[in-house]
Design a protein around this motif. Structure first.
Motif, PDB file in Angstrom:
ATOM      1  N   ARG A  88      33.757  46.475  44.812  1.00 55.79           N
ATOM      2  CA  ARG A  88      32.401  45.963  44.578  1.00 55.79           C
ATOM      3  C   ARG A  88      32.431  44.477  44.219  1.00 55.79           C
ATOM      4  NH1 ARG A  88      28.258  49.490  42.527  1.00 55.79           N
ATOM      5  NH2 ARG A  88      28.057  51.228  43.984  1.00 55.79           N
ATOM      6  N   PHE A  89      33.366  44.119  43.350  1.00 60.39           N
ATOM      7  CA  PHE A  89      33.428  42.734  42.890  1.00 60.39           C
ATOM      8  C   PHE A  89      33.816  41.804  44.038  1.00 60.39           C
ATOM      9  CE2 PHE A  89      35.412  39.134  40.568  1.00 60.39           C
ATOM     10  CZ  PHE A  89      34.325  38.784  39.789  1.00 60.39           C
ATOM     11  N   SER A  90      34.765  42.211  44.852  1.00 54.30           N
ATOM     12  CA  SER A  90      35.175  41.407  45.996  1.00 54.30           C
ATOM     13  C   SER A  90      34.014  41.189  46.953  1.00 54.30           C
ATOM     14  CB  SER A  90      36.331  42.093  46.731  1.00 54.30           C
ATOM     15  OG  SER A  90      36.665  41.388  47.906  1.00 54.30           O
ATOM     16  N   ALA A  91      33.277  42.261  47.253  1.00 49.13           N
ATOM     17  CA  ALA A  91      32.136  42.135  48.163  1.00 49.13           C
ATOM     18  C   ALA A  91      31.084  41.190  47.594  1.00 49.13           C
ATOM     19  CB  ALA A  91      31.535  43.508  48.424  1.00 49.13           C
TER      20      ALA A  91
ATOM     21  N   ALA B  88      38.575  32.957  48.229  1.00 50.39           N
ATOM     22  CA  ALA B  88      38.012  34.214  47.730  1.00 50.39           C
ATOM     23  C   ALA B  88      39.061  35.020  46.966  1.00 50.39           C
ATOM     24  CB  ALA B  88      37.446  35.031  48.886  1.00 50.39           C
ATOM     25  N   ASP B  89      40.293  35.076  47.493  1.00 53.31           N
ATOM     26  CA  ASP B  89      41.344  35.828  46.814  1.00 53.31           C
ATOM     27  C   ASP B  89      41.735  35.180  45.486  1.00 53.31           C
ATOM     28  OD1 ASP B  89      41.486  37.818  48.697  1.00 53.31           O
ATOM     29  OD2 ASP B  89      43.195  36.963  49.763  1.00 53.31           O
ATOM     30  N   ALA B  90      41.820  33.855  45.465  1.00 54.27           N
ATOM     31  CA  ALA B  90      42.186  33.170  44.216  1.00 54.27           C
ATOM     32  C   ALA B  90      41.123  33.399  43.148  1.00 54.27           C
ATOM     33  CB  ALA B  90      42.382  31.682  44.469  1.00 54.27           C
ATOM     34  N   LEU B  91      39.850  33.314  43.544  1.00 54.05           N
ATOM     35  CA  LEU B  91      38.782  33.499  42.567  1.00 54.05           C
ATOM     36  C   LEU B  91      38.742  34.939  42.073  1.00 54.05           C
ATOM     37  CD1 LEU B  91      36.500  32.268  40.998  1.00 54.05           C
ATOM     38  CD2 LEU B  91      34.987  32.599  42.971  1.00 54.05           C
TER      39      LEU B  91
ATOM     40  N   SER C 173      40.543  39.278  37.726  1.00 55.01           N
ATOM     41  CA  SER C 173      41.048  40.650  37.824  1.00 55.01           C
ATOM     42  C   SER C 173      41.787  41.064  36.556  1.00 55.01           C
ATOM     43  CB  SER C 173      41.952  40.790  39.058  1.00 55.01           C
ATOM     44  OG  SER C 173      41.196  40.644  40.234  1.00 55.01           O
ATOM     45  N   ILE C 174      41.068  41.696  35.652  1.00 51.89           N
ATOM     46  CA  ILE C 174      41.620  42.144  34.378  1.00 51.89           C
ATOM     47  C   ILE C 174      42.560  43.331  34.631  1.00 51.89           C
ATOM     48  CG2 ILE C 174      41.052  43.052  32.090  1.00 51.89           C
ATOM     49  CD1 ILE C 174      38.200  41.877  32.585  1.00 51.89           C
ATOM     50  N   PRO C 175      43.793  43.277  34.140  1.00 53.62           N
ATOM     51  CA  PRO C 175      44.714  44.395  34.360  1.00 53.62           C
ATOM     52  C   PRO C 175      44.154  45.712  33.823  1.00 53.62           C
ATOM     53  CG  PRO C 175      45.879  42.494  33.500  1.00 53.62           C
ATOM     54  CD  PRO C 175      44.426  42.173  33.410  1.00 53.62           C
ATOM     55  N   PHE C 176      44.388  46.778  34.543  1.00 55.64           N
ATOM     56  CA  PHE C 176      43.949  48.133  34.240  1.00 55.64           C
ATOM     57  C   PHE C 176      42.443  48.331  34.454  1.00 55.64           C
ATOM     58  CE2 PHE C 176      47.598  47.207  31.465  1.00 55.64           C
ATOM     59  CZ  PHE C 176      48.501  48.171  31.907  1.00 55.64           C
ATOM     60  N   VAL C 177      41.688  47.242  34.648  1.00 60.95           N
ATOM     61  CA  VAL C 177      40.251  47.342  34.919  1.00 60.95           C
ATOM     62  C   VAL C 177      39.985  47.097  36.403  1.00 60.95           C
ATOM     63  CG1 VAL C 177      37.955  46.431  34.374  1.00 60.95           C
ATOM     64  CG2 VAL C 177      39.682  46.625  32.574  1.00 60.95           C
TER      65      VAL C 177
END
Length: 365
Positions: free
Chosen positions: A115-118, A212-215, A220-224
């Motif tokens: 969802r966040f990536s989209a 997009a990948d860097a942002l 990207s919080i680990p485990f979340v």
């Protein structure tokens, strides 16, 4: 607005500069954006005023450094019509919603990441070139790259690796570089304007292919959320939230070169608290919350704790609100919207202070 909302904290060089010259747009050489999830929402009005008005007509280069939500904010500052873009960022962040599987307390990392990536890709669709090629604003996105055990994200490696990072960091922050490396993605072939020798670091060109990948990695919080793997142009491996290595970007700002006027460039830091904590794993290590000579030329803008107590729940929005409100999306949206609306007072007070700089209101960082 009887209760003052804004407090200003300055390092010794920044305070001396303000005493002699006040504070003008051309004095600012860099801005920093901290990690901190929903806490960053209260900085929206300040962002709109600073980038959309105060710095709008400046002609000198300014470096924008961010981790996690701070990276999202700084990238948004590089968009045309950035005021409208900041309004959209605030709305979309407040209204984000994720499905919780039956019998679970929270969404899965895969679901949140998808969802966040989209959402990120839609937000910047067709506008990445504008971000990367802003004529005056140079963007730097901070991420954390896993090394050795953390080079791959697996159910066994993750807890072992992060326990190792936690123990190592408690003993020596620099030694945590054996587990997590700072990787800074910078636009326009322009590295940060000060050395990154305080911690194991790597500098990578920020391009349309890896933006997009860097942002997303920086958020990207680990485990979340899931890590972002093998980012274009960067060393292979798993990339996570930039706040792991640089929670509040306690960097060596004092080593910035002089500005065009021959004066030391200042760093303006809209923040949600006074302390500039080095890494996420330092949150409980209070002895690392003190200011250092690296922050000598920094001016922090932060909300007064007494004003924060007037917000819904007597606190800033935070990530625990996702659990606290559970499926009550309307309740969370109402609380966060009220907090962000109230935070317009922060921007109004800063604008008033700029018009009539009062050194008596500038406290020691």
């Amino acid at each position: 607005m009887s209760e003052r909302a804004l407090r200003l904290y300055a390092g010794p060089a920044a305070r001396a500069h303000i005493a002699r010259h006040g504070l003008l747009p051309q004095h600012i050489g860099a801005l920093a954006g901290a990690a901190g999830g929903p806490k960053g929402l209260i900085l929206g009005p300040l962002d709109r005023f600073i980038f959309g008005h105060w710095l709008a007509d400046s002609t000198h280069p300014v470096h924008l450094l961010g981790a996690s939500i701070g990276a999202w904010r700084m990238a948004t500052a590089c968009l045309p019509q950035c005021v409208a873009a900041f309004v959209r960022l605030e709305h979309e962040y407040i209204h984000q919603d994720y499905e919780v599987p039956p019998g679970k307390k929270r969404p899965t990392p895969d679901h949140i990441s998808e969802r966040f990536s989209a959402g990120l890709r839609e937000f910047y669709q067709g506008r990445v070139a504008d971000v990367l090629n802003h004529p005056r604003r140079h963007l730097h996105i901070i991420t954390s790259r896993g090394r050795h055990v953390l080079a791959r994200e697996t159910p066994l490696r993750m807890p072992v690796g992060y326990l190792g990072a936690f123990i190592t960091n408690t003993v020596n922050r620099r030694a945590m570089g054996a587990w997590l490396e700072r990787v800074v993605f910078s636009a326009q072939h322009t590295p940060p304007p000060f050395p990154l020798t305080d911690y194991r670091s790597r500098h990578i060109e920020l391009t349309a292919a890896n933006f997009a990948d860097a942002l997303q990695a920086s958020c990207s919080i680990p485990f979340v959320l899931r890590s972002v793997r093998d980012i274009d142009g960067a060393p292979p491996g798993a990339y996570w939230d930039g706040g792991l290595t640089d929670y509040h970007l306690h960097l060596n700002y004092a080593r910035m070169p002089q500005g065009a006027d021959g004066q030391q460039s200042l760093v303006l830091y809209p923040h949600f608290q006074k302390s500039v904590v080095p890494g996420w794993l330092d949150k409980a290590l209070k002895w690392r919350h003190r200011a250092s000579p690296a922050l000598a030329n920094v001016l922090v803008l932060a909300p007064d704790p007494a004003w924060v107590a007037t917000l819904p729940g007597a606190k800033l929005p935070d990530r625990q609100d996702f659990t606290r409100f559970g499926n009550d999306l309307a309740g969370r949206v109402k609380a966060w919207s009220a907090a962000t609306a109230a935070s317009k007072q922060l921007a109004d007070e800063f604008a008033d202070w700029l018009a009539r700089p009062d050194l008596g209101r500038v406290e020691t960082l």
